[in-house]
Design an enzyme around this catalytic site. Structure first.
Site, PDB file in Angstrom:
ATOM      1  N   ARG A 128      -0.453 -22.729 -33.389  1.00  0.00           N
ATOM      2  CA  ARG A 128       0.785 -23.415 -33.764  1.00  0.00           C
ATOM      3  C   ARG A 128       1.905 -22.382 -33.755  1.00  0.00           C
ATOM      4  O   ARG A 128       1.683 -21.206 -34.071  1.00  0.00           O
ATOM      5  CB  ARG A 128       0.669 -24.005 -35.175  1.00  0.00           C
ATOM      6  CG  ARG A 128      -0.238 -25.208 -35.275  1.00  0.00           C
ATOM      7  CD  ARG A 128       0.445 -26.476 -34.780  1.00  0.00           C
ATOM      8  NE  ARG A 128      -0.399 -27.643 -34.939  1.00  0.00           N
ATOM      9  CZ  ARG A 128      -1.206 -28.124 -33.992  1.00  0.00           C
ATOM     10  NH1 ARG A 128      -1.290 -27.514 -32.821  1.00  0.00           N
ATOM     11  NH2 ARG A 128      -1.924 -29.207 -34.220  1.00  0.00           N
ATOM     12  N   GLU A 179       9.716 -26.405 -31.848  1.00  0.00           N
ATOM     13  CA  GLU A 179       9.572 -27.191 -30.627  1.00  0.00           C
ATOM     14  C   GLU A 179      10.457 -28.427 -30.690  1.00  0.00           C
ATOM     15  O   GLU A 179      10.576 -29.021 -31.754  1.00  0.00           O
ATOM     16  CB  GLU A 179       8.098 -27.605 -30.450  1.00  0.00           C
ATOM     17  CG  GLU A 179       7.199 -26.403 -30.211  1.00  0.00           C
ATOM     18  CD  GLU A 179       5.719 -26.745 -30.267  1.00  0.00           C
ATOM     19  OE1 GLU A 179       5.379 -27.933 -30.261  1.00  0.00           O
ATOM     20  OE2 GLU A 179       4.924 -25.809 -30.307  1.00  0.00           O
ATOM     21  N   HIS A 191       3.630 -26.948 -25.067  1.00  0.00           N
ATOM     22  CA  HIS A 191       2.581 -27.480 -25.960  1.00  0.00           C
ATOM     23  C   HIS A 191       1.646 -28.445 -25.217  1.00  0.00           C
ATOM     24  O   HIS A 191       1.574 -29.632 -25.542  1.00  0.00           O
ATOM     25  CB  HIS A 191       3.211 -28.177 -27.169  1.00  0.00           C
ATOM     26  CG  HIS A 191       2.269 -28.249 -28.347  1.00  0.00           C
ATOM     27  ND1 HIS A 191       2.695 -28.186 -29.645  1.00  0.00           N
ATOM     28  CD2 HIS A 191       0.917 -28.366 -28.413  1.00  0.00           C
ATOM     29  CE1 HIS A 191       1.659 -28.282 -30.469  1.00  0.00           C
ATOM     30  NE2 HIS A 191       0.559 -28.389 -29.733  1.00  0.00           N
TER      31      HIS A 191
END
Lengths: 313, 325
Positions: free
Chosen positions: A232, A261, A279
Site C-alpha cells: 500500500r 492515489e 495500482h
C-alpha cells in the site's frame, strides 16, 4: 435472495456488478446524488456492503446502516474497513485472500525485472525511432541479486519462491521469525534493507507498518538498491522516497501503489530508474473473476446461514 | 610455449568499426594484434596475417568465406556471440576451422529478460507506466485489466542453455512447460512437441530462443502464429529472422495474436513502425545480454580461450562442427 439489499460502494468489476444485480437488490452508492438522504431512506433494507481497497465500510457508514450484517470486501486489504466497529456491532467481514496472491507476486517480479533491466525505458527508446546499432547502455543483472521481503505472508512467500528460481538469496523481516522457512531473518527493516539489493514491501497496512520504509531504510538500501512496493502507498514515506530518488541516494523503484492515489508525485515522471503503475497488482481478468466469485460466495453463504468462505471477522 | 618466444603470437581482430570490446587494449599488451581496420596498419600485416592461426570475432561481425580466404593459416575463431548465424559454417567446416561461442555466459541475463518481457506484455507494465507518466490516471481512473502470468502454458522453441533457464524460472510461477527442438531431450520432464505449430497450439506464452540457422529461419511463420491464436503471446529473445516479421506485424495489428515482447528484429535497427502504436507489444533494442556481468563473463571466456588455444589446452564453449574425417 433478490429482496436482500446490497450496497456496492464504487464501481469495481462489471461481472461482479451484473451478478449482484441478478441475485440481490443492488444499490449503487456512487450513483446517488445525495448519499446521506439515500442512506436514511434505505437503512432498513441494506443488509450487506461490498467495498474494495479504495472504498470500505467506515464507522459512519456502519452506524448509518442498522440492519447491516456483512461487509464482503472485493480486495485482500482491509485498511478501509473499521474492523473494531464491525466487531462491536456483530457485522461479519470477508475479504478475497489467496486468489490474488499469484498476480501480486508475478507483478513484483515483473517490476524487479523492469526496473533493473530498464525494460520500459528500452521500449520508449525503440518507439521514439532513435535506435542506432552500437548505441547501447548496460543495465543491471537480476539473477542472483539479494531479495529482501518485508512481510512473509502469502504474497511474500510467493515472491520468495519466484525469486529463488532466479538464484536470488531471499531474506525477510516480520514481527517474529518464522519457524517453517530457511530464509534469513532480520529483526529490523533497516537491517534487512542494508543486506538487500531489492527490497519488496509485501506486508499488510496497519498503524505499525505505516511508513515502515522511511529515510533510514531507504539510506540502508542505498544508491544501488531498488525498492518494490506492491503493498500500500502509506507503507512508504513517499516524500522521503521521492527525495532519495531525485538525489540519487536510491538506485531505483518499482511502484504499484502511492500515498494519495491516483496522484503520483510528478518529480518521478522524468526518472529513468522508476517504473510507475496505477495500482494494478491484482488487475488481471482471471483474478478479478475469482475475486468476484468469492464476494458472491460469501454473501450467499451468509444469507443461507452457511459457513463463510473467507471470514475475517 | 608463448612465453619462450620473442614475439607474442599473432591474433586477428575481426570486428565492425563501431563494435569494440574493452579487452582489446589488454589483448594488444599480450599478443601481436592484427586489426585490418588499424590506421596505419601493422607494418608486417601481410606476412603476419598470412601465418596467423587465431581470430577473435567481436559480436555479430560476419565471418564469410571471403574473410576466411584472407587468412590461409587460420585454425580457430573465438567468437563473443551466443549464436553463430553470422558464420559461414560450411566454409569453416571445409577448412576444419574451429569456432567457439559465448556458451552460457549470457544465458541468465537472456532468460531473465525473456521472463521480464512476458510479464510486461501480459500485465501491460510498459503501457501502464506510460499511462501514469502521461498523467492519465487521475483523469481516466481505471486502467484496463491485464492477463495472468501464473499458471499459463509456456512453450519454448529451443531448449538449450537459455531455454532451460527460462523453463526453470517459469516453473516457479506455476506454469506448465513444453518445448520443441531438433530432437527430444532425454531425462527432461517437459512435454516435447515435434514442431513449432504443434507446440504453439498447446501454448499461451511462446518463447523463441533457438539458434538461427537455415532450418530455423522464419520457423515462426503465419501458420504457427495462427495456431497460437489471439490469447497467445510471442516473446523473441533469439534472432529477428526466426520469426516472419512481416506476418507477425500483420497479425499483431489485426489482433490475430494477443501480443509480443521483442528484443530482436529482422533488420535491426529498423523496427516496423506499425508496432509503435500498439499497447500489447513491448519493444527492446537487442538488450537482453547487456549487463556488466554478462560482458565481464564473455570477456573472461574470450581471454581464457585465446590463452588455451596458444597453449594447446581444450577450448570452452566450442561449437561442435562435426568435421568430415
Amino acid at each position: 435472495m433478490d429482496a436482500i439489499g446490497v450496497l456496492m460502494l464504487c464501481p469495481m468489476n462489471n461481472y461482479l456488478e451484473q451478478e449482484l444485480d441478478k441475485r440481490f437488490n443492488l444499490f449503487r452508492y456512487w450513483t446517488q446524488p445525495n448519499q446521506t438522504e439515500f442512506l436514511a431512506q434505505h437503512a432498513d433494507s441494506i443488509r450487506a456492503v461490498v467495498g474494495n481497497s479504495t472504498a470500505g465500510a467506515s464507522a459512519d457508514l456502519i452506524d448509518a446502516l442498522p440492519k447491516l450484517e456483512i461487509v464482503s470486501n472485493f480486495s485482500v486489504g482491509l485498511d478501509k474497513i473499521d474492523l473494531t466497529r464491525c466487531k462491536e456491532k456483530g457485522v461479519r467481514v470477508t475479504n478475497t485472500p489467496d486468489v490474488l496472491t499469484d498476480d501480486v507476486a508475478d507483478l513484483a517480479i515483473g517490476l524487479m525485472l523492469a526496473v533493473l533491466r530498464r525494460i520500459c525505458q528500452c521500449d520508449k527508446y525503440v518507439r521514439s525511432g532513435a535506435w542506432k546499432l552500437g548505441d547501447f547502455r548496460l543495465t543491471t543483472k537480476f539473477s542472483g541479486k539479494r531479495v529482501g521481503i518485508i512481510g512473509l505472508g502469502r504474497i511474500g512467500l510467493a515472491v520468495a519462491e519466484r525469486a529463488e528460481a532466479f538464484d536470488c538469496p531471499v531474506s525477510y523481516y516480520s514481527r517474529s521469525k518464522k519457524a517453517d522457512t530457511n530464509y534469513t531473518y532480520y529483526g529490523s527493516v533497516a537491517e534487512l534493507a542494508s543486506n538487500s539489493d531489492v527490497l519488496v514491501v509485501a506486508c499488510a497496512l496497519t498503524p505499525e507498518t505505516t511508513h515502515v520504509v522511511n529515510r533510514e531504510v531507504l539510506d540502508a538500501l542505498g544508491p544501488k538498491g531498488v525498492l518494490i512496493n506492491i503493498g500500500r502507498g502509506p507503507h512508504v514515506d513517499e516524500a522521503e522516497l521521492v527525495s532519495a530518488l531525485v538525489e540519487g541516494r536510491l538506485g531505483g523503484a518499482g511502484l504499484d501503489v502511492f500515498e494519495k492515489e491516483p496522484q503520483v508525485p510528478e518529480e518521478l515522471f522524468g526518472l529513468e530508474n522508476v517504473v510507475l503503475l496505477p495500482h494494478v497488482a491484482s488487475g488481471t481478468e482471471e483474478t478479478r473473476i475469482a475475486m468476484a466469485d468469492l464476494v458472491l460466495g460469501n454473501l450467499e453463504a451468509h444469507f443461507s446461514s452457511k459457513a463463510l468462505l473467507t471470514p475475517v471477522v | 610455449m608463448a612465453g619462450d618466444e620473442e614475439t607474442p603470437p599473432a591474433l586477428i581482430l575481426h570486428h565492425l568499426p563501431n563494435f569494440k570490446l574493452s579487452i582489446f587494449a589488454l589483448l594488444r599488451s599480450k599478443y601481436t594484434v592484427l586489426d585490418p581496420l588499424d590506421d596505419p596498419p601493422h607494418p608486417s600485416f601481410p606476412e603476419l596475417s598470412n601465418a596467423a592461426r587465431l581470430m577473435l570475432c567481436a559480436g555479430p561481425t560476419p565471418v564469410t568465406a571471403a574473410v576466411l580466404d584472407r587468412y590461409p593459416a587460420l585454425e580457430c575463431v573465438v567468437g563473443s556471440s551466443a549464436g553463430i548465424n553470422h558464420f559461414d559454417v560450411a566454409a569453416c567446416r571445409s577448412r576444419r576451422i574451429r569456432i567457439t561461442c559465448a556458451g552460457d555466459s549470457f544465458s541468465d541475463d537472456v532468460a531473465d529478460y525473456a521472463v521480464g518481457l512476458a510479464i510486461d506484455v501480459l500485465r501491460r507494465v510498459s503501457a501502464a507506466d506510460r499511462f501514469v507518466r502521461a498523467g492519465s490516471w487521475p483523469v481516466r481512473r481505471e486502467y484496463g485489466l491485464g492477463s495472468k502470468v501464473s499458471g499459463k502454458r509456456v512453450g519454448i522453441v529451443g531448449l538449450g542453455s537459455i531455454g532451460s533457464r527460462i523453463a526453470k524460472r517459469f516453473e516457479s510461477f506455476g506454469c506448465s512447460i513444453a518445448y520443441t527442438s531438433t530432437k527430444k531431450k532425454p531425462n527432461i520432464p517437459y512435454t516435447f512437441h515435434a514442431n513449432a505449430a504443434r507446440l504453439a497450439s498447446n501454448t499461451d506464452i511462446l518463447i523463441v530462443c533457438c539458434a538461427l540457422t537455415d532450418e530455423t529461419r522464419h520457423l515462426i511463420n503465419t501458420e504457427v502464429m495462427a495456431t497460437l491464436g489471439n490469447s497467445g503471446i510471442i516473446v523473441n529473445v533469439g534472432r529477428g529472422a526466426l520469426v516472419d516479421e512481416k506476418a507477425l506485424v500483420e497479425m499483431l495489428v489485426s489482433g490475430e495474436i494477443g501480443g509480443a515482447g521483442l528484443d530482436v528484429f529482422e533488420h535491426e535497427p529498423r523496427v516496423p513502425r506499425e508496432l509503435f502504436a500498439l499497447d500489447n507489444v513491448v519493444l527492446s533494442p537487442h538488450h537482453a545480454v547487456l549487463t556488466p556481468d554478462s560482458l565481464g563473463a564473455i570477456e573472461d571466456l574470450l581471454l581464457a580461450n585465446i590463452e588455451a588455444f596458444f597453449s594447446n589446452q581444450p577450448l570452452k564453449a566450442e561449437v561442435q562442427l562435426e568435421f568430415a574425417s
